[in-house]
Design a protein around this motif. Structure first.
Motif, PDB file in Angstrom:
ATOM      1  N   GLY A 196      13.441 -24.076   9.194  1.00  0.00           N
ATOM      2  CA  GLY A 196      14.873 -24.331   9.101  1.00  0.00           C
ATOM      3  C   GLY A 196      15.617 -23.272   8.319  1.00  0.00           C
ATOM      4  N   SER A 197      14.975 -22.138   8.084  1.00  0.00           N
ATOM      5  CA  SER A 197      15.547 -21.081   7.264  1.00  0.00           C
ATOM      6  C   SER A 197      15.168 -19.730   7.842  1.00  0.00           C
ATOM      7  N   SER A 198      16.004 -18.726   7.603  1.00  0.00           N
ATOM      8  CA  SER A 198      15.611 -17.371   7.972  1.00  0.00           C
ATOM      9  C   SER A 198      14.542 -16.878   7.011  1.00  0.00           C
ATOM     10  N   PRO A 199      13.716 -15.925   7.435  1.00  0.00           N
ATOM     11  CA  PRO A 199      12.701 -15.395   6.515  1.00  0.00           C
ATOM     12  C   PRO A 199      13.311 -14.837   5.229  1.00  0.00           C
ATOM     13  N   ALA A 200      14.435 -14.131   5.324  1.00  0.00           N
ATOM     14  CA  ALA A 200      15.045 -13.533   4.137  1.00  0.00           C
ATOM     15  C   ALA A 200      15.540 -14.605   3.177  1.00  0.00           C
ATOM     16  N   ALA A 201      16.185 -15.640   3.715  1.00  0.00           N
ATOM     17  CA  ALA A 201      16.678 -16.721   2.852  1.00  0.00           C
ATOM     18  C   ALA A 201      15.510 -17.473   2.218  1.00  0.00           C
ATOM     19  N   TRP A 202      14.433 -17.665   2.974  1.00  0.00           N
ATOM     20  CA  TRP A 202      13.256 -18.346   2.422  1.00  0.00           C
ATOM     21  C   TRP A 202      12.676 -17.538   1.260  1.00  0.00           C
ATOM     22  N   ARG A 203      12.552 -16.232   1.443  1.00  0.00           N
ATOM     23  CA  ARG A 203      11.991 -15.399   0.370  1.00  0.00           C
ATOM     24  C   ARG A 203      12.900 -15.393  -0.861  1.00  0.00           C
ATOM     25  N   ALA A 204      14.207 -15.407  -0.644  1.00  0.00           N
ATOM     26  CA  ALA A 204      15.132 -15.429  -1.783  1.00  0.00           C
ATOM     27  C   ALA A 204      14.937 -16.695  -2.604  1.00  0.00           C
ATOM     28  N   ARG A 205      14.755 -17.826  -1.927  1.00  0.00           N
ATOM     29  CA  ARG A 205      14.531 -19.083  -2.643  1.00  0.00           C
ATOM     30  C   ARG A 205      13.166 -19.068  -3.340  1.00  0.00           C
ATOM     31  N   ALA A 206      12.172 -18.519  -2.658  1.00  0.00           N
ATOM     32  CA  ALA A 206      10.835 -18.429  -3.265  1.00  0.00           C
ATOM     33  C   ALA A 206      10.871 -17.581  -4.535  1.00  0.00           C
ATOM     34  N   ARG A 207      11.651 -16.497  -4.540  1.00  0.00           N
ATOM     35  CA  ARG A 207      11.751 -15.667  -5.744  1.00  0.00           C
ATOM     36  C   ARG A 207      12.380 -16.449  -6.896  1.00  0.00           C
ATOM     37  N   LEU A 208      13.381 -17.260  -6.590  1.00  0.00           N
ATOM     38  CA  LEU A 208      14.005 -18.059  -7.641  1.00  0.00           C
ATOM     39  C   LEU A 208      13.035 -19.094  -8.200  1.00  0.00           C
ATOM     40  N   LEU A 209      12.233 -19.691  -7.332  1.00  0.00           N
ATOM     41  CA  LEU A 209      11.232 -20.639  -7.812  1.00  0.00           C
ATOM     42  C   LEU A 209      10.183 -19.929  -8.668  1.00  0.00           C
ATOM     43  N   ALA A 210       9.833 -18.697  -8.298  1.00  0.00           N
ATOM     44  CA  ALA A 210       8.921 -17.913  -9.131  1.00  0.00           C
ATOM     45  C   ALA A 210       9.559 -17.640 -10.489  1.00  0.00           C
ATOM     46  N   GLY A 211      10.859 -17.363 -10.474  1.00  0.00           N
ATOM     47  CA  GLY A 211      11.552 -17.168 -11.737  1.00  0.00           C
ATOM     48  C   GLY A 211      11.536 -18.411 -12.602  1.00  0.00           C
ATOM     49  N   LEU A 212      11.665 -19.554 -11.974  1.00  0.00           N
ATOM     50  CA  LEU A 212      11.607 -20.815 -12.716  1.00  0.00           C
ATOM     51  C   LEU A 212      10.252 -20.980 -13.397  1.00  0.00           C
ATOM     52  N   ARG A 213       9.179 -20.585 -12.723  1.00  0.00           N
ATOM     53  CA  ARG A 213       7.846 -20.673 -13.331  1.00  0.00           C
ATOM     54  C   ARG A 213       7.689 -19.686 -14.488  1.00  0.00           C
ATOM     55  N   GLN A 214       8.414 -18.552 -14.415  1.00  0.00           N
ATOM     56  CA  GLN A 214       8.265 -17.511 -15.434  1.00  0.00           C
ATOM     57  C   GLN A 214       9.135 -17.757 -16.665  1.00  0.00           C
ATOM     58  N   LEU A 215      10.183 -18.550 -16.542  1.00  0.00           N
ATOM     59  CA  LEU A 215      11.149 -18.690 -17.626  1.00  0.00           C
ATOM     60  C   LEU A 215      10.554 -19.149 -18.964  1.00  0.00           C
ATOM     61  N   PRO A 216       9.599 -20.088 -18.972  1.00  0.00           N
ATOM     62  CA  PRO A 216       9.092 -20.528 -20.276  1.00  0.00           C
ATOM     63  C   PRO A 216       8.475 -19.414 -21.114  1.00  0.00           C
ATOM     64  N   ALA A 217       7.993 -18.354 -20.476  1.00  0.00           N
ATOM     65  CA  ALA A 217       7.300 -17.289 -21.215  1.00  0.00           C
ATOM     66  C   ALA A 217       8.063 -15.975 -21.238  1.00  0.00           C
ATOM     67  N   SER A 218       9.261 -15.938 -20.632  1.00  0.00           N
ATOM     68  CA  SER A 218      10.026 -14.694 -20.536  1.00  0.00           C
ATOM     69  C   SER A 218      11.498 -14.959 -20.787  1.00  0.00           C
ATOM     70  N   THR A 219      12.245 -13.903 -21.075  1.00  0.00           N
ATOM     71  CA  THR A 219      13.694 -14.021 -21.206  1.00  0.00           C
ATOM     72  C   THR A 219      14.334 -13.978 -19.825  1.00  0.00           C
ATOM     73  N   VAL A 220      15.555 -14.469 -19.731  1.00  0.00           N
ATOM     74  CA  VAL A 220      16.296 -14.405 -18.475  1.00  0.00           C
ATOM     75  C   VAL A 220      16.457 -12.954 -18.037  1.00  0.00           C
ATOM     76  N   THR A 221      16.685 -12.061 -18.985  1.00  0.00           N
ATOM     77  CA  THR A 221      16.839 -10.633 -18.665  1.00  0.00           C
ATOM     78  C   THR A 221      15.572 -10.084 -18.020  1.00  0.00           C
ATOM     79  N   ASP A 222      14.419 -10.417 -18.588  1.00  0.00           N
ATOM     80  CA  ASP A 222      13.157  -9.928 -18.037  1.00  0.00           C
ATOM     81  C   ASP A 222      12.879 -10.506 -16.659  1.00  0.00           C
ATOM     82  N   VAL A 223      13.124 -11.800 -16.504  1.00  0.00           N
ATOM     83  CA  VAL A 223      12.878 -12.435 -15.204  1.00  0.00           C
ATOM     84  C   VAL A 223      13.805 -11.851 -14.147  1.00  0.00           C
ATOM     85  N   ALA A 224      15.074 -11.660 -14.482  1.00  0.00           N
ATOM     86  CA  ALA A 224      16.031 -11.097 -13.532  1.00  0.00           C
ATOM     87  C   ALA A 224      15.592  -9.715 -13.068  1.00  0.00           C
TER      88      ALA A 224
END
Length: 266
Positions: A196-224
């Protein structure tokens, strides 16, 4: 009950079995099912729950409701869980697919108390009242948008799972199409039909979810920077659009505000 196996107590004639478990870093629970419905709450760390249909990211002070009989695997990253395993007949309102929800202060303390119960706790006394109130609170939960769909067919599923594990900025539609031995247009059409999603939109959401997993151990600046955003502000804006709350909402202490309630993202 703490750090015991469900199989050792599943036979008990009790509707709700609360079990707390401590997991080592990067621990993966292989694919399995439970006869009972499961509330899987993360008192610390971040979990990633995967089923045939999707992947759910579960930060600290959130929980995932897993239906009975649904095969799932879980990646635990520094996690302590407070679970409840519930007879299906006791929760006929349980969702029929996984759902992540934020856990408020009252339910969190009820879960904390319940996970100290003995296997033969008094269901007619104070312990039973704690369980009953916890079930009432569970009925009030609303889903948060911390999920992403997963196609069931290959090679689409493997491509998506690999990307979730390591979201690389160099991956493009052409990269995936070549791996699938399809033209970009054909790959795009098949991918949309399955997710139900384009490949590019799916990957963009997947990157944000990866960022969510990284946030507890990193700063927002580093994750971005790691995820390829031009600035922390750009990452925060995209994150907030996707998940209904800024990154800070997922690294602050629980109980600081109402949970976000956008759609589930599946």
């Amino acid at each position: 009950m703490h750090n015991i196996c469900l199989d050792d107590v599943d036979h008990l004639p009790i509707d709700v079995l609360p079990i707390g478990t401590d997991y080592p870093p990067a621990h993966r629970l292989p694919r399995h099912t439970h006869r009972r419905a499961q509330l899987l709450y993360g008192a610390s760390g971040v979990m990633q729950v995967e089923t045939d249909d999707g992947s759910w990211t579960v930060p600290t002070d959130r929980a995932v409701l897993i239906p009975p009989g649904v095969a799932h695997e879980v990646l635990m990253d520094g996690v302590t869980t407070w679970s409840m395993y519930i007879e299906p007949d006791a929760v006929p309102w349980w969702p029929n697919q996984c759902m992540v929800a934020e856990i408020g202060p009252l339910l969190r303390e009820l879960l904390r108390a319940a996970n100290e119960f003995s296997p033969d706790y008094d269901v007619a006394g104070r312990d039973g009242a704690v369980i009953d109130l916890a079930l009432h609170e569970l009925r009030r939960l609303t889903p948060t948008a911390l999920a992403i769909s997963l196609p069931r067919d290959e090679p689409f599923r493997s491509l998506c799972r690999d990307y979730l594990a390591s979201p690389g900025l160099a991956v493009t539609n052409e990269t995936w199409a070549q791996a699938a031995k399809q033209s970009p247009r054909t790959f795009d059409r098949h991918f949309r039909a399955r997710t139900g999603s384009s490949p590019a939109a799916w990957r963009a959401r997947a990157r944000l979810l990866a960022g969510l997993r990284q946030l507890p151990a990193s700063t927002v600046t580093d994750v971005a920077a790691r995820l390829g955003y031009a600035s922390p502000a750009a990452f925060t804006a995209a994150f907030t659009r996707a998940f209904g709350a800024p990154p800070s909402r997922f690294v602050s202490r629980a109980g600081s505000g109402p949970p976000p309630t956008p759609d589930t993202g599946l």
